[in-house]
Design an enzyme around this catalytic site. Sequence first.
Site: not given
Length: 754
Positions: A193, A132, A45, A405-406
Site C-alpha cells: 500500500c 510493511k 492488505e 425536506s424538499g
Amino acid sequence: MGRKVTVATCALNQWALDFEGNLQRILKSIEIAKNRGARYRLGPELEICGYGCWDHYYESDTLLHSFQVLAALLESPVTQDIICDVGMPVVHRNVRYNCRVIFLSSGTCVSGAPCAWPRSPACRKILLIRPKMALANEANYHELRWFTPWSRSRHTEEYFLPRMIRDLTKQETVPFGDAVLATWDTCIGSEICEELWTPHSPHIDMGLDGVEIVTNASSSHHVLRKANTRVDLVTMATTKNGGIYLLANQKGCDGDRLYYDGCAMIAMNGSIFAQGSQFSLDDVEVLTATLDLEDVRSYRAEISSRNLALLEPCLSVGPGDLEGFRGAGSHSVLNLHRQASRASPYPRVKVDFALSCHEDLLAPVSEPIEWKYHSPEEEISLGPACWLWDFLRRSQQAGFLLPLSGGVDSAATACLVYSMCCQVCEAVRSGNQEVLADVRTIVNQSSYTPQDPRDLCGRILTTCYMASENSSQETCSRARELAQQIGSHHISLSIDPAVKAVMGIFSLVTGKSPLFAAHGGSSRENLALQNVQARIRMVLTYLFAQLSLWSRGVHGRLLVLGSANVDESLLGYLTKYDCSSADINPIGGISKMDLRAFVHFCTGRFQLPALQSILSAPPTAELEPLADGQVSQTDEEDMGMTYAELSVYGRLRKVAKMGPYSMFCKLLGMWRHMWTPRQVADKVKRFFSKYSINRHKMTTLTPGYHAENYSPDDNRFDLRPFLYNTGWPWQFRCIENQVLQLERAEPQSLDGVD
C-alpha cells in the site's frame, strides 16, 4: 526458458474481525485465479483479519485467529499449486508488523514426482513473511498506533513459526524481512500500500536488482477523483523501470466511515492490461492477465541509462544454466541493470516453482487496455450507494428512514438509496446469489427477487416530510414528487403540536414566551425557536424509524439517514442533535457543489424530473416564519458565505494546512480580481470565527461517508480541538496588519481590484 506467466490480483469485500467470512472470500478468489490459469495470487492488505480492526490489533485474539485462518488456507486443497500472497498482522520479537505472508502448497515434490493427497507436509511451505516498511499515518490512517515499520532494508531474520503452522509445514523458522522471491523463471518483489506512494518506493530498487514482477497489496479508500492518482502511480512505476505490477485492494465498507473502492489492476511497461471495477456489489473480484516476461526484458534492455552499471560476477553456473541468463535475477550469470549507485542486492528466497510452463507457449497474451474513469458524479452515485448496501446488510436492519425536506441535500441522499436499489437489481439480474440472499433477508421474504428499483426502494426506504407552520407548500410538493418517482414509502406529518407542547412547558415554567425575530424577538429567542423545531424532528425521526414498520405489520426497524453535507459540517451550520444526528450519513463527506452536480446527473441517469425544481430552489432550512407565504430565510445568507467559498476554505484549512493568516495571503492572490484585501480579510475572519464557535458540534457528527479530504470529522479524520479562543487575536491581528499595509499601498499594486 519461461516466457508467459499468468498472474492474478483481486479486490475483496473483507470485514473487520469476520474471520470466517474473510477466509471464504480468500479461498474463493484463489479458486477463481487457479481456474483462470494463474500461478500467483495477490490479495488485499490485512485481508485475513480485515483492515479496519483498529485497536483490536492490540488484542492477542486478533493475532491468534489470523494464524488459525492461515492454517486453514495451508490445509485447503484450493491453495495447491499456486503461490498465495495474503495479508495479516504478525508479532516478531514482541513487535507488531503489518505483513504479507507468502506461501506455496505444491502438488509436486521437489523431486518432481506428483504428491498423493493427503500431501506430505514437506509440500506446504511458508516462503517469506514480508513486513510493511512505510506505514500510512495521516488523515484516516493511524498505522503507527498499532504497527512498527520494518526499518532494515534488504535484510531478513529468522521468524519462529507458531506451533499450529509448524505442524503443517514442518518448518521451524522462515525468512522475515525485506526480501524477494526467485522462482525458476522470474523474480517477484512485494510492496504494501503506502510504499507505492512514498518518494523512493521499493519497486525502484527491486527493479534495478532484477525483480520483474512487483506486487502491491492495498487498503486504499475512496476519495472523489483519487483513482487518477492511483493509476498514474502504477503506470509510472512500470514506465520508468519496466516490469509487471499487480495492485490488489480491499473493497466495500470494512465497518467504518471509509469505503474501499477496489480498482485492482495489472500493468506492464507503462500500460494497463487489466482493470477491476471501482464500485461493485460483488464480494470477490479477481483479475488475471497472461503476460510475456520477454516483453519486460526487451523493454528494460532499451533503457540505456538504467543499464549503465558495473557488471558483477555471480555464483558459478554450468553451461546448461545459461538459458536462464535473461530470466530471474537470482539465477542469471550477471546481476544485470544495476545502476552506478551499486545498491546492495535483495536477499532472494529460492522457490522451486515456475509461474510459466511449456504448455503456455501457444497461449494468447493479454493486450493493453485504456483505463475507464468515472466522472465525479458517477463516483458519488456508486460509492456511497455501495457503502449504504454494506451498512444495511451487515447491520441486519430492514431499511432506511430519511427525513425528506424538499431540498438538495436530502434529495441527494434519497437518490443514493435509489442508486443502491438499481445496483442491487442489476447484481441480481447478473446472477449474484449473495446479493439476492441478502435482499431476501432484509425484506424478510424468502421468495422475493428484486427486478424493479422502484419496487425495492418502496420496501426498504421510508421518507418523511415533517412540516411546520414555517414550511412552504413548494417544499412539501417537491418532497412528495421525488418520493413518488423513486418509489419510497412516503409519510407527511406536522410537527406543530409537538413544538407548541414543548414551548408550552417552557412558558409554564418561566412565564416567558420567546418570539421569532420577524415578530420582534431577539436573536437568542429566534435561534432557540428554530432549534426546537429541528430537535423535535430528530425525536420523531427515531420514533418512526423504530415503529413505522411495526405499524404497517412489517418486520424490523430502520436505519436513520442523515443529510448534512461536508461544507455545512465544516462551518457548523446545523443544529446539534437535530436531523444531522442520524445512524449514518452518506453525504457527510461530499461538498455542496459536488452534490448539486450529482443531483443534476441523477435527473437524467434515473429519469427523476422532480429533481429539476429542487435544484432551482434556493437552499433553506425553513425554520423562520414565511413572508407572505414565501421563504424569507436562505442558507447562504444565514452563513454569510457561499457554498463555493466554503469548499475553498475547507481545502485550504485541511488539505493545504493553512491557518487564518496564511489562508488570507493565499486568497489575496486567488480572489484579487473579485474582492479587495479588506473584503478577503473579512471573509476569512468570518469563516474562522464561525468554524471555531461551532467546532464542538463535530464531536457528535453522524458517521458520514468519507469522500472529501477536507472533512471536519472529529472522530477519526480531523484531529483538531473543539474548544478554541474564537477571537483568534494573534492570527487576526496579523491579517489586519497586512490589510493596512495593502490599503496604504498604491492602487495599481492591487492588480486590477477597483
